[in-house]
Design an enzyme around this catalytic site. Structure first.
Site, PDB file in Angstrom:
ATOM      1  CB  SER A  81      -0.890   0.001   1.240  1.00 30.36           C
ATOM      2  OG  SER A  81      -0.090  -0.151   2.397  1.00 30.36           O
ATOM      3  CD  GLU A 128       3.632   5.846   6.704  1.00 28.67           C
ATOM      4  OE1 GLU A 128       3.763   6.881   6.046  1.00 28.67           O
ATOM      5  OE2 GLU A 128       3.818   4.706   6.234  1.00 28.67           O
ATOM      6  CB  CYS A 178       0.221  -4.840   1.475  1.00 33.24           C
ATOM      7  SG  CYS A 178      -1.053  -4.028   2.427  1.00 33.24           S
TER       8      CYS A 178
HETATM    9  N1  DGL Z   1       0.889  -2.292   4.332  1.00 35.69           N
HETATM   10  C1  DGL Z   1      -0.141  -2.354   5.345  1.00 35.69           C
HETATM   11  C2  DGL Z   1      -0.148  -3.769   5.958  1.00 35.69           C
HETATM   12  O1  DGL Z   1       0.827  -4.477   5.929  1.00 35.69           O
HETATM   13  C3  DGL Z   1       0.084  -1.336   6.436  1.00 35.69           C
HETATM   14  C4  DGL Z   1      -0.144   0.087   5.986  1.00 35.69           C
HETATM   15  C5  DGL Z   1      -1.556   0.320   5.517  1.00 35.69           C
HETATM   16  O2  DGL Z   1      -2.497   0.329   6.329  1.00 35.69           O
HETATM   17  O3  DGL Z   1      -1.750   0.481   4.316  1.00 35.69           O
HETATM   18  O4  DGL Z   1      -1.173  -4.182   6.450  1.00 35.69           O
END
Ligand code: DGL
Length: 256
Positions: free
Chosen positions: A4, A145, A66
């Protein structure tokens, strides 16, 4: 591979280390991050769009870095795409069950991942006697972040999320989100006896096995990383730190 946003670079770093003969394309959907608070339907649509873009770049294997996208879209993409697809959840579950002594295990993930039940389902499929404690850690992503890894407030948030699991005698937790491995040190400081499973390391091993089994593992040294992002802003000052040590040939902004 895709994520994401930028958190999946933790997975990319492990893959690059484990597979020096492969070339990588990393897609970060930075314009639409976070996925972790979105519905299954939206995460599936985004994952589908990103995968089509990557297929246009002639990829031979897709890693969904992700956790939220894996939870909602892995089985869909497996059906739709003609190439092998690997998500981060199963490797994490395998390591979690290999690591636990008392079968009381914890899952730390975004709200959307926890709501999908994807971790719990796979854990119980493999180990029906396991006790699974789920914890949606919605504040971890924004803290990471912001680069607030060692701040006092981060310590308090870790305490809040994890003390209940520890009270329930959970001995092993999976860090079921791309960002959480960056909090490993802070979590260890507070809960030194808790075993932490980092799915990025496990995913690199699983990718290596899948390349081998599918007969598509490159035998000659190649290397190189191309990065595509859907938005590049000046708030991404940690991008350089995350990319340090990776042989990145380009970072490009694209629109889907
Ligand atoms: N990449 C997302 C995950 O691993 C975390 C960041 C998001 O909420 O997009 O769940």
């Amino acid at each position: 591979m895709f994520d994401s946003g930028l958190g999946g670079l933790t997975v990319l770093a492990e893959l690059v280390r484990a597979l020096p003969n492969e070339r990588f394309i990393y897609f970060g959907d930075t314009a639409r991050v976070p996925y972790g608070a979105k519905s299954a339907r939206i995460v599936q649509r985004y994952s589908d769009e990103v995968s089509r873009f990557l297929l246009g770049h002639d990829i031979k294997l897709l890693v969904i870095a992700c956790n939220t996208a894996t939870a909602h879209a892995e089985s869909l993409l497996r059906k739709e795409l003609s190439i092998p697809v690997l998500g981060v959840i199963q490797p994490g579950v395998d390591a979690l069950l290999a690591g636990t002594q008392n079968r009381r295990v914890g899952v730390l993930a975004t709200r959307s991942t926890i709501k999908s039940g994807a971790y719990e389902r796979r854990i119980l499929e493999r180990e029906p006697s396991a006790r699974v404690y789920n914890k949606a850690c919605a504040l971890f992503v924004p803290l990471v972040e912001e680069g607030w890894i060692d701040k006092r407030v981060t310590g308090l948030v870790i305490q809040e999320y994890l003390s209940e699991l520890v009270r329930e005698e959970v001995d092993t937790v999976v860090l079921g989100c791309t960002h959480y491995p960056l909090l490993k040190k802070s979590i260890r400081e507070q809960f030194p006896d808790l075993q932490l499973i980092d799915s990025s390391e496990e995913t690199a091993r699983a990718t290596s096995r899948l390349l081998e089994e599918s007969g598509i593992r490159s035998q000659t040294p190649a290397g190189g990383v191309r990065i595509f992002l859907t938005d590049i802003t000046d708030q991404m000052n940690h991008l350089e730190t995350l990319l340090a040590g990776l042989a990145v040939s380009s970072v490009e902004e694209v629109q889907l």
